[in-house]
Design a protein around this motif. Structure first.
Motif, mmCIF file in Angstrom:
data_model
loop_
_atom_site.group_PDB
_atom_site.id
_atom_site.type_symbol
_atom_site.label_atom_id
_atom_site.label_comp_id
_atom_site.label_asym_id
_atom_site.label_seq_id
_atom_site.Cartn_x
_atom_site.Cartn_y
_atom_site.Cartn_z
ATOM 1 N N ASP A 49 -10.004 5.999 23.429
ATOM 2 C CA ASP A 49 -10.849 7.055 23.189
ATOM 3 C C ASP A 49 -9.906 7.735 22.076
ATOM 4 N N TRP A 50 -10.532 8.873 21.135
ATOM 5 C CA TRP A 50 -9.902 9.435 20.296
ATOM 6 C C TRP A 50 -10.304 10.996 20.357
ATOM 7 N N ARG A 51 -9.575 11.572 19.386
ATOM 8 C CA ARG A 51 -10.077 12.975 19.376
ATOM 9 C C ARG A 51 -10.375 13.121 17.713
ATOM 10 N N GLU A 52 -11.158 13.844 17.277
ATOM 11 C CA GLU A 52 -11.418 14.184 16.033
ATOM 12 C C GLU A 52 -10.595 14.938 15.521
ATOM 13 N N PRO A 53 -10.112 14.865 13.972
ATOM 14 C CA PRO A 53 -10.600 13.845 13.180
ATOM 15 C C PRO A 53 -10.039 12.452 13.209
ATOM 16 N N ALA A 54 -10.630 11.410 13.136
ATOM 17 C CA ALA A 54 -10.093 10.198 13.369
ATOM 18 C C ALA A 54 -9.102 9.808 12.270
ATOM 19 N N ALA A 55 -9.249 10.204 10.923
ATOM 20 C CA ALA A 55 -8.516 9.861 9.677
ATOM 21 C C ALA A 55 -8.271 11.075 8.916
ATOM 22 N N VAL A 56 -7.401 10.929 8.198
ATOM 23 C CA VAL A 56 -6.939 11.747 7.034
ATOM 24 C C VAL A 56 -6.857 11.120 5.418
ATOM 25 N N VAL A 57 -7.629 11.500 4.755
ATOM 26 C CA VAL A 57 -7.666 10.906 3.494
ATOM 27 C C VAL A 57 -7.362 11.891 2.619
ATOM 28 N N GLN A 58 -6.290 11.571 1.695
ATOM 29 C CA GLN A 58 -5.598 12.321 0.394
ATOM 30 C C GLN A 58 -6.060 11.518 -0.683
ATOM 31 N N VAL A 59 -6.580 12.371 -1.602
ATOM 32 C CA VAL A 59 -7.061 11.710 -3.121
ATOM 33 C C VAL A 59 -6.269 12.473 -3.951
ATOM 34 N N GLU A 60 -5.788 11.895 -4.926
ATOM 35 C CA GLU A 60 -5.004 12.590 -5.992
ATOM 36 C C GLU A 60 -5.613 11.764 -7.463
ATOM 37 N N ARG A 61 -5.598 12.484 -8.464
ATOM 38 C CA ARG A 61 -6.019 12.155 -9.566
ATOM 39 C C ARG A 61 -4.695 11.878 -10.422
ATOM 40 N N LEU A 62 -4.409 10.786 -10.945
ATOM 41 C CA LEU A 62 -3.350 10.452 -11.674
ATOM 42 C C LEU A 62 -3.311 10.202 -13.102
ATOM 43 N N ALA A 63 -2.415 10.686 -13.886
ATOM 44 C CA ALA A 63 -2.431 10.707 -15.308
ATOM 45 C C ALA A 63 -2.546 9.180 -15.850
ATOM 46 N N GLU A 64 -1.923 8.147 -15.244
ATOM 47 C CA GLU A 64 -2.090 6.687 -15.637
ATOM 48 C C GLU A 64 -1.501 5.932 -14.607
ATOM 49 N N LEU A 65 -1.920 4.657 -14.421
ATOM 50 C CA LEU A 65 -1.332 3.819 -13.371
ATOM 51 C C LEU A 65 -0.035 3.420 -13.587
ATOM 52 N N GLN A 66 0.786 3.453 -12.721
ATOM 53 C CA GLN A 66 2.332 3.244 -12.821
ATOM 54 C C GLN A 66 2.437 1.697 -13.542
ATOM 55 N N ARG A 67 3.309 1.409 -14.134
ATOM 56 C CA ARG A 67 3.401 0.181 -14.940
ATOM 57 C C ARG A 67 4.959 -0.323 -14.881
ATOM 58 N N GLU A 68 5.695 0.468 -14.655
ATOM 59 C CA GLU A 68 7.359 0.170 -14.470
ATOM 60 C C GLU A 68 7.821 0.684 -13.226
ATOM 61 N N PHE A 69 8.735 -0.286 -12.481
ATOM 62 C CA PHE A 69 9.244 0.123 -11.321
ATOM 63 C C PHE A 69 10.393 -0.078 -11.109
ATOM 64 N N GLN A 70 11.293 0.310 -10.061
ATOM 65 C CA GLN A 70 12.800 -0.035 -9.861
ATOM 66 C C GLN A 70 13.170 0.580 -8.502
ATOM 67 N N THR A 71 14.402 -0.176 -8.156
ATOM 68 C CA THR A 71 15.026 0.328 -7.082
ATOM 69 C C THR A 71 16.524 0.055 -6.768
ATOM 70 N N ALA A 72 17.116 1.014 -6.322
ATOM 71 C CA ALA A 72 18.433 0.681 -6.057
ATOM 72 C C ALA A 72 18.835 -0.534 -4.671
ATOM 73 N N LEU A 73 19.411 -1.276 -4.513
ATOM 74 C CA LEU A 73 19.806 -2.175 -3.533
ATOM 75 C C LEU A 73 20.792 -1.756 -2.831
ATOM 76 N N SER A 74 21.115 -1.730 -1.523
ATOM 77 C CA SER A 74 22.004 -1.335 -0.825
ATOM 78 C C SER A 74 22.061 -1.937 0.607
ATOM 79 N N GLY A 75 23.198 -1.960 1.390
ATOM 80 C CA GLY A 75 23.169 -2.271 2.727
ATOM 81 C C GLY A 75 22.511 -1.333 3.739
ATOM 82 N N THR A 76 22.650 -0.025 3.223
ATOM 83 C CA THR A 76 22.310 1.211 4.269
ATOM 84 C C THR A 76 20.754 0.992 4.126
ATOM 85 N N SER A 77 20.084 0.243 3.316
ATOM 86 C CA SER A 77 18.653 0.218 3.374
ATOM 87 C C SER A 77 17.934 -0.735 4.164
#
Length: 388
Positions: A242-270
């Motif tokens: 069983d569940w209590r309402e609400p069952a879900a939350v939906v967040q909707v954002e309008r973006l300027a554009e879709l992301q085309r470049e990505f990056q990340t730092a690499l480490s052992g702590t991650s």
């Protein structure tokens, strides 16, 4: 048909199929219109939609969202369910909805998740996420959003939003809470034999039990109404499902554009769990304008005997399967560029369920992908970073 950034053609998705009753989860973004230029000729609007399962014991089928004109009702509370809604509610079958997207010009953009959403505690120990982020694009005539997903451990339940407004301004965000609904097309027997097979395994584990076909013997002719919840009349203990309402939350954002470049730092702590190492690194990615080629470069330092590097699917606090192989060869220990190149498709039969580069990009844009560099000393990964 012109494919929009972050989407694939409807024909490609329809050919893939999508049913939960058969145990097959197919998810990606798809376009829902033949014309992606808005009324002013300035191009598409881009949206990021994050769906989170708030229940303690109800898994969702991969969520589907559609951006559409106000004259469209994918489902309507207080009215009889159409065939696409009935098929989702009873069988987790997305195909009729995808057909509706393909044949309804007023639906201007849509996207489907690539995995079921389970409760945050993951009681069935499935490894599936409890939230997902979807991207879709549509022209300015699409002013409203509909969200729908099956409540898997019900006879004919859905969780959804019935035609809510999309954000108008760039960087505007709207948050909606979604309730569960009884579609009224099948009696609520709450028996595993009458439910789709994953209803049991996603929460309790064990062998699948159930059916992916509608049963006319328990058919009803009702209207969509608020779901009464799990009453314990069959195989579903209310304290589990069983569940209590609400069952879900939906967040909707309008973006300027879709992301085309990505990056990340690499480490052992991650790494999960963290790895004690002097090694470090960086990974960068860029995608072409058609979302068909993903270029990459990984640099490392102070690391010995690297045997592999991959893009994995998963959040920052979990370990996920391999989706794209970036390096796989003889052990190397040199500082500098470990590997560089261009990927045009994910690994065949990968554990992430990715079928196209668009699937990979959807995970990267949603923060659900990371780079892991594996060594002889740490075969599970020595340095890692979440892609953003």
């Amino acid at each position: 048909m012109v494919d929009q950034a972050g989407s694939i053609s409807r024909r490609s998705l329809l050919a893939a199929g999508a049913t939960v009753g058969a145990g097959v989860f197919v998810g990606t973004s798809l376009v829902g219109a033949d014309n992606h230029t808005d009324d002013n000729g300035s191009g598409s609007r881009h949206y990021r939609v994050t769906v989170t399962n708030l229940t303690r014991g109800q898994p969702f089928t991969p969520p589907a969202v559609a951006a559409h004109r106000p004259n469209v009702e994918v489902f309507a509370v207080g009215e009889s369910a159409n065939e696409p809604t009935r098929q989702i509610a009873e069988n987790g079958n997305l195909q009729p909805l995808l057909d509706l997207v393909a044949n309804t010009n007023s639906i201007r953009g849509a996207a489907v998740g690539n995995a079921p959403l389970v409760p945050e505690s993951d009681p069935g120990d499935t490894g599936n996420p409890y939230y997902t982020t979807l991207h879709l694009s549509a022209d300015a005539s699409a002013t409203h959003l509909t969200f729908i997903s099956m409540l898997i451990a019900t006879n004919d339940g859905i969780v959804g939003l019935d035609t809510v407004e999309l954000p108008e301004r760039v960087n505007e965000s709207r948050t909606y809470y979604a309730n569960g609904y009884d579609v009224g097309t099948e009696q609520n027997t709450e028996r595993f034999a009458d439910l789709v097979p994953p209803a049991k395994t996603l929460i309790l584990g064990g062998e699948p039990e159930g059916t992916g076909e509608s049963n006319e013997a328990i058919a009803e002719d009702g209207v969509i109404q608020p779901h009464p919840g799990i009453e314990g009349v069959g195989n579903l203990p209310p304290e589990v499902y069983d569940w209590r309402e609400p069952a879900a939350v939906v967040q909707v954002e309008r973006l300027a554009e879709l992301q085309r470049e990505f990056q990340t730092a690499l480490s052992g702590t991650s790494e999960v769990p963290p790895v004690e190492t002097d090694a470090s690194g960086e990974a960068t990615f860029a995608v072409d304008q058609h979302d068909e080629e993903l270029s990459y470069e990984i640099t490392v330092s102070d690391i010995e005997h690297v045997v592999a590097a991959h893009i994995h699917c998963g959040a920052a606090d979990e370990n996920g399967p391999v989706g794209v192989t970036l390096y796989d060869g003889d052990p190397v220990s040199e500082d500098g560029v470990l590997t560089e190149g261009t990927a045009t498709e994910p690994d065949a039969e990968n554990g992430c369920g990715w079928e196209t580069i668009d699937d990979v990009l959807s995970a990267m844009r949603g923060g659900r992908a990371y780079v892991n560099v594996h060594t002889e000393a740490n075969p599970g990964g020595e340095i890692r970073g979440q892609i953003h």
